[in-house]
Design an enzyme around this catalytic site. Structure first.
Site, mmCIF file in Angstrom:
data_model
loop_
_atom_site.group_PDB
_atom_site.id
_atom_site.type_symbol
_atom_site.label_atom_id
_atom_site.label_comp_id
_atom_site.label_asym_id
_atom_site.label_seq_id
_atom_site.Cartn_x
_atom_site.Cartn_y
_atom_site.Cartn_z
ATOM 1 N N PRO A 89 55.980 43.214 51.476
ATOM 2 C CA PRO A 89 56.837 43.005 50.374
ATOM 3 C C PRO A 89 58.157 42.236 50.823
ATOM 4 O O PRO A 89 58.380 42.425 52.107
ATOM 5 C CB PRO A 89 57.500 44.721 50.345
ATOM 6 C CG PRO A 89 56.749 45.156 51.797
ATOM 7 C CD PRO A 89 55.742 44.548 52.020
ATOM 8 N N ASN A 90 58.527 41.687 49.746
ATOM 9 C CA ASN A 90 59.709 40.750 49.831
ATOM 10 C C ASN A 90 59.635 39.431 50.472
ATOM 11 O O ASN A 90 60.595 38.582 50.676
ATOM 12 C CB ASN A 90 60.891 41.458 50.654
ATOM 13 C CG ASN A 90 61.504 42.716 49.773
ATOM 14 O OD1 ASN A 90 61.652 42.376 48.596
ATOM 15 N ND2 ASN A 90 61.419 43.734 50.154
ATOM 16 N N ARG A 127 65.921 35.640 50.332
ATOM 17 C CA ARG A 127 66.502 36.489 50.915
ATOM 18 C C ARG A 127 67.233 36.304 52.434
ATOM 19 O O ARG A 127 66.401 35.393 53.130
ATOM 20 C CB ARG A 127 65.191 37.656 51.171
ATOM 21 C CG ARG A 127 64.003 37.224 52.364
ATOM 22 C CD ARG A 127 63.158 38.064 52.325
ATOM 23 N NE ARG A 127 63.491 39.378 53.160
ATOM 24 C CZ ARG A 127 62.782 40.245 53.531
ATOM 25 N NH1 ARG A 127 61.378 39.759 53.842
ATOM 26 N NH2 ARG A 127 63.000 41.330 53.968
ATOM 27 N N TYR A 134 65.710 34.855 57.926
ATOM 28 C CA TYR A 134 64.540 34.392 57.669
ATOM 29 C C TYR A 134 64.475 32.991 57.166
ATOM 30 O O TYR A 134 63.058 32.120 57.223
ATOM 31 C CB TYR A 134 63.898 35.066 56.370
ATOM 32 C CG TYR A 134 63.838 36.605 56.827
ATOM 33 C CD1 TYR A 134 63.023 37.106 57.578
ATOM 34 C CD2 TYR A 134 64.822 37.529 55.930
ATOM 35 C CE1 TYR A 134 62.969 38.457 57.921
ATOM 36 C CE2 TYR A 134 64.653 39.017 56.441
ATOM 37 C CZ TYR A 134 63.582 39.404 57.357
ATOM 38 O OH TYR A 134 63.673 40.731 57.560
ATOM 39 N N ASN A 174 51.639 40.007 58.102
ATOM 40 C CA ASN A 174 52.983 40.352 58.128
ATOM 41 C C ASN A 174 53.316 41.352 57.131
ATOM 42 O O ASN A 174 53.384 41.134 55.832
ATOM 43 C CB ASN A 174 53.931 39.175 57.857
ATOM 44 C CG ASN A 174 55.311 39.455 57.978
ATOM 45 O OD1 ASN A 174 55.942 40.736 58.452
ATOM 46 N ND2 ASN A 174 56.225 38.557 58.143
ATOM 47 N N ALA A 205 58.547 45.410 55.517
ATOM 48 C CA ALA A 205 58.911 46.646 55.981
ATOM 49 C C ALA A 205 57.817 47.753 56.050
ATOM 50 O O ALA A 205 58.235 48.546 56.973
ATOM 51 C CB ALA A 205 59.930 46.983 54.709
ATOM 52 N N GLU A 209 49.513 40.467 64.218
ATOM 53 C CA GLU A 209 50.520 40.740 63.573
ATOM 54 C C GLU A 209 51.484 39.638 63.612
ATOM 55 O O GLU A 209 51.751 39.053 64.758
ATOM 56 C CB GLU A 209 51.127 42.156 64.154
ATOM 57 C CG GLU A 209 52.488 42.521 63.776
ATOM 58 C CD GLU A 209 53.307 43.761 64.856
ATOM 59 O OE1 GLU A 209 52.638 43.632 65.914
ATOM 60 O OE2 GLU A 209 54.193 44.307 64.363
ATOM 61 N N HIS A 269 55.747 38.533 62.738
ATOM 62 C CA HIS A 269 56.953 38.628 62.056
ATOM 63 C C HIS A 269 57.951 37.502 62.435
ATOM 64 O O HIS A 269 58.004 36.901 63.443
ATOM 65 C CB HIS A 269 57.711 39.847 62.615
ATOM 66 C CG HIS A 269 56.998 41.063 62.720
ATOM 67 N ND1 HIS A 269 56.948 41.826 61.449
ATOM 68 C CD2 HIS A 269 56.131 41.871 63.560
ATOM 69 C CE1 HIS A 269 56.098 42.774 61.350
ATOM 70 N NE2 HIS A 269 55.561 42.856 62.735
ATOM 71 N N ILE A 270 58.510 37.176 61.178
ATOM 72 C CA ILE A 270 59.240 35.664 61.310
ATOM 73 C C ILE A 270 60.480 35.940 61.997
ATOM 74 O O ILE A 270 60.913 34.945 62.861
ATOM 75 C CB ILE A 270 59.740 35.230 59.892
ATOM 76 C CG1 ILE A 270 58.417 35.156 58.973
ATOM 77 C CG2 ILE A 270 60.778 34.159 59.731
ATOM 78 C CD1 ILE A 270 58.762 35.198 57.506
ATOM 79 N N ARG A 295 66.862 43.444 66.591
ATOM 80 C CA ARG A 295 67.190 43.836 65.152
ATOM 81 C C ARG A 295 67.651 45.595 65.178
ATOM 82 O O ARG A 295 67.491 46.059 66.554
ATOM 83 C CB ARG A 295 66.669 43.500 63.928
ATOM 84 C CG ARG A 295 66.601 41.891 64.084
ATOM 85 C CD ARG A 295 65.638 41.517 62.792
ATOM 86 N NE ARG A 295 66.319 41.845 61.552
ATOM 87 C CZ ARG A 295 65.791 41.605 60.188
ATOM 88 N NH1 ARG A 295 64.540 41.191 60.348
ATOM 89 N NH2 ARG A 295 66.394 42.092 59.279
HETATM 90 C C1 DQA Z 1 59.722 41.057 58.848
HETATM 91 C C2 DQA Z 1 60.615 41.835 59.732
HETATM 92 C C3 DQA Z 1 60.649 43.316 59.067
HETATM 93 O O1 DQA Z 1 61.562 44.329 59.392
HETATM 94 C C4 DQA Z 1 61.338 43.237 57.474
HETATM 95 O O2 DQA Z 1 60.987 44.483 56.672
HETATM 96 C C5 DQA Z 1 60.515 41.934 56.898
HETATM 97 C C6 DQA Z 1 60.162 40.708 57.472
HETATM 98 C C7 DQA Z 1 59.837 39.661 59.534
HETATM 99 O O3 DQA Z 1 58.767 38.843 59.142
HETATM 100 O O4 DQA Z 1 60.367 39.290 60.416
HETATM 101 O O5 DQA Z 1 60.310 42.282 55.594
HETATM 102 O O6 DQA Z 1 58.297 41.420 58.799
#
Ligand code: DQA
Length: 141
Positions: free
Chosen positions: A9-10, A17, A22, A73, A76, A97, A99-100, A106
């Site tokens: 998501p997102n 965003r 990001y 990825n 959330a 896995e 994560h950007i 965080r």
């Molecule tokens: C994320 C980190 C997550 O905490 C967040 O909810 C995301 C993006 C990242 O790529 O850094 O949507 O996975």
């Protein structure tokens, strides 16, 4: 070698965003980067993005015996989804896995990753390079 890249998501909102976290590049920029890397390395990739947990679970189930590797990825859902973890465990596909952002520096809730229990390796805080590094790792380049 066939690799499925899943974004949760997102991540389709990249570029819009929280650009301070990001970056300013878009989801299309990310897809272009992955596709270019795949082409240069003779890897077949499929890109999938969904905001829906169940759809991500279904996509992982459908990857059984179709893909050799999974780069995910979960956004959330990383921090909440046992269902996505179980799907990856069910299909037994080698998984990385990504994560950007650097989730480890965080909020505390971002420091819990369910998917990490099934991931061979995690690429955290490397920006978009995390995806290509993950593919590189899976193809052994
Ligand atoms: C994320 C980190 C997550 O905490 C967040 O909810 C995301 C993006 C990242 O790529 O850094 O949507 O996975």
């Amino acid at each position: 070698m066939r690799i499925l890249v899943i974004n949760g998501p997102n991540l389709n909102m990249l570029g819009i965003r929280e650009p301070d976290i990001y970056g300013k590049n878009t989801y299309k920029d990310l897809c272009d980067k992955i596709e270019k890397f795949a082409e240069e390395n003779n890897v077949e990739v499929e890109l999938y993005q969904s905001n829906y947990e169940g759809d991500i679970v279904t996509k992982i189930q459908q990857a059984y015996k179709v893909f050799d590797g999974l780069v995910i990825n979960p956004g959330a859902y990383t921090h909440t989804s046992v269902a996505i973890l179980d799907a990856v465990k069910a299909v037994g596909i080698r998984t990385c896995e990504v994560h950007i952002s650097d989730v480890n520096t965080r909020e505390p809730f971002r420091q819990i990753s369910y998917i990490s229990y099934a991931a061979e390796k995690s690429f955290i805080g490397l920006g978009f390079d995390g995806y290509t590094e993950a593919i590189k790792y899976l193809i052994g380049a």
